[in-house]
Design an enzyme around this catalytic site. Structure first.
Site, PDB file in Angstrom:
ATOM      1  N   ASP A   4      45.700  24.491  37.560  1.00 29.24           N
ATOM      2  CA  ASP A   4      44.288  24.111  37.601  1.00 29.24           C
ATOM      3  C   ASP A   4      44.111  22.623  37.349  1.00 29.24           C
ATOM      4  O   ASP A   4      43.164  22.008  37.854  1.00 29.24           O
ATOM      5  CB  ASP A   4      43.492  24.880  36.539  1.00 29.24           C
ATOM      6  CG  ASP A   4      43.488  26.382  36.776  1.00 29.24           C
ATOM      7  OD1 ASP A   4      44.076  26.826  37.781  1.00 29.24           O
ATOM      8  OD2 ASP A   4      42.909  27.103  35.945  1.00 29.24           O
ATOM      9  N   ASP A  84      39.242  21.065  40.663  1.00 28.33           N
ATOM     10  CA  ASP A  84      40.396  21.726  40.068  1.00 28.33           C
ATOM     11  C   ASP A  84      41.560  21.575  41.037  1.00 28.33           C
ATOM     12  O   ASP A  84      41.399  21.774  42.254  1.00 28.33           O
ATOM     13  CB  ASP A  84      40.125  23.216  39.844  1.00 28.33           C
ATOM     14  CG  ASP A  84      39.374  23.484  38.545  1.00 28.33           C
ATOM     15  OD1 ASP A  84      38.834  22.524  37.963  1.00 28.33           O
ATOM     16  OD2 ASP A  84      39.305  24.655  38.127  1.00 28.33           O
ATOM     17  N   ASP A 135      44.261  29.623  46.053  1.00 27.53           N
ATOM     18  CA  ASP A 135      45.574  30.254  46.162  1.00 27.53           C
ATOM     19  C   ASP A 135      45.573  31.781  46.112  1.00 27.53           C
ATOM     20  O   ASP A 135      46.637  32.393  46.011  1.00 27.53           O
ATOM     21  CB  ASP A 135      46.542  29.692  45.108  1.00 27.53           C
ATOM     22  CG  ASP A 135      45.956  29.613  43.718  1.00 27.53           C
ATOM     23  OD1 ASP A 135      44.838  30.124  43.510  1.00 27.53           O
ATOM     24  OD2 ASP A 135      46.604  29.024  42.838  1.00 27.53           O
ATOM     25  N   SER A 184      38.958  36.505  38.199  1.00 25.79           N
ATOM     26  CA  SER A 184      39.978  36.664  39.228  1.00 25.79           C
ATOM     27  C   SER A 184      39.701  37.964  39.970  1.00 25.79           C
ATOM     28  O   SER A 184      38.738  38.673  39.679  1.00 25.79           O
ATOM     29  CB  SER A 184      41.387  36.701  38.608  1.00 25.79           C
ATOM     30  OG  SER A 184      41.669  35.503  37.928  1.00 25.79           O
ATOM     31  N   SER A 185      40.547  38.286  40.922  1.00 22.08           N
ATOM     32  CA  SER A 185      40.416  39.536  41.649  1.00 22.08           C
ATOM     33  C   SER A 185      41.799  40.147  41.800  1.00 22.08           C
ATOM     34  O   SER A 185      42.821  39.516  41.496  1.00 22.08           O
ATOM     35  CB  SER A 185      39.787  39.298  43.026  1.00 22.08           C
ATOM     36  OG  SER A 185      40.736  38.726  43.922  1.00 22.08           O
ATOM     37  N   CYS A 237      49.371  30.167  39.588  1.00 18.20           N
ATOM     38  CA  CYS A 237      48.493  29.516  38.616  1.00 18.20           C
ATOM     39  C   CYS A 237      49.262  29.102  37.361  1.00 18.20           C
ATOM     40  O   CYS A 237      48.974  28.065  36.754  1.00 18.20           O
ATOM     41  CB  CYS A 237      47.362  30.455  38.207  1.00 18.20           C
ATOM     42  SG  CYS A 237      46.348  31.052  39.557  1.00 18.20           S
TER      43      CYS A 237
END
Length: 252
Positions: A4, A84, A135, A184-185, A237
């Protein structure tokens, strides 16, 4: 999440001007390491720190905020530069980025001027009602191969197909939809780390994703990362590649 905050271009490590107030002091976690890289010869650059005023975060609390992306607007305004690093991905001399709730046009322009004419920044957007970090929507696997999210197609995907790249859709994740996530997912299944052109760090639970990579001739390094989603990221990440072998090339 170092991805990030840190963006690496050649010998330069750039600290991004993160817009969210809760993340303002994250750079302090990397100060010792950044000083080590600086002493070893790296160029250490810090983008202008945002004031974190309401003028930058102008749409927070608005009931219309989920409708903003369709109008080309986001929670972050153009009051000052912010981005970011996780909204950017680099393939040699070409950098792909998205405008989002963490990255504005001023931030992209600041980075464009900072890195100079040796690199080209392309703004690409995906179908997303709350874009934040690219991403889990678009993943550059190796030269000539890009992984895309079938539920968040990229409007500018022809940039890759016209350049002769293969565009591959990611399998649907197997992580349960009720698994606790933080901004997030379950599509963190495609948030993978490429160690080189043929080795990929992938969630051990995501069997369909592993099979896809194996069919593409890659070796999967399986790590149980499901818990990572609850903290807001995947293997891409959680890492930031600082050193790479090879020369600077153009793939487009």
């Amino acid at each position: 999440m170092p991805r990030d905050l840190l963006f690496v271009v050649g010998e330069e490590i750039i600290e991004s001007p993160i817009a969210w107030r809760c993340c303002f002091f994250e750079y302090r976690a990397y100060c010792r390491l950044m000083k080590e890289y600086f002493r070893e010869g790296a160029k250490w650059t810090t983008a202008p720190k945002p004031q974190m005023s309401d003028e930058l975060l102008g749409y927070i609390g608005s009931h219309e905020r989920l409708e903003l992306p369709a109008r080309g607007q986001f929670v972050t305004t153009e009051f000052e530069p912010c981005f970011d690093a996780a909204d950017f991905e680099r393939a040699g001399k070409d950098i792909f980025c998205q405008l989002s709730n963490t990255t504005n046009r001023m931030g992209v322009e600041w980075l464009r001027r900072q890195i100079g004419d040796d690199y080209t920044i392309h703004i690409v957007q995906c179908v997303d009602d709350a874009p934040m970090h690219i991403d889990a929507s678009l993943c550059l696997l190796r030269p000539g191969l890009v992984l895309v999210n079938p539920e968040k197609p990229c409007y500018q995907i022809e940039l890759f197909s016209k350049a002769g790249w293969d565009v591959v859709e990611a399998p649907h994740p197997v992580t349960p939809s009720d698994h606790p996530m933080w901004f997030s997912s379950t599509w963190l299944s495609m948030n993978v780390l490429m160690l080189d052109h043929n080795r990929v760090v992938v969630d051990a639970n995501e069997i369909p994703t592993q099979r896809l990579f194996e069919n593409l001739g890659m070796e999967c390094i399986k790590v149980d990362l499901r818990f990572a989603g609850s903290l807001g990221g995947g293997s891409h990440c959680w890492t930031c590649d600082v050193r790479r072998n090879g020369s600077l090339e153009s793939y487009f």
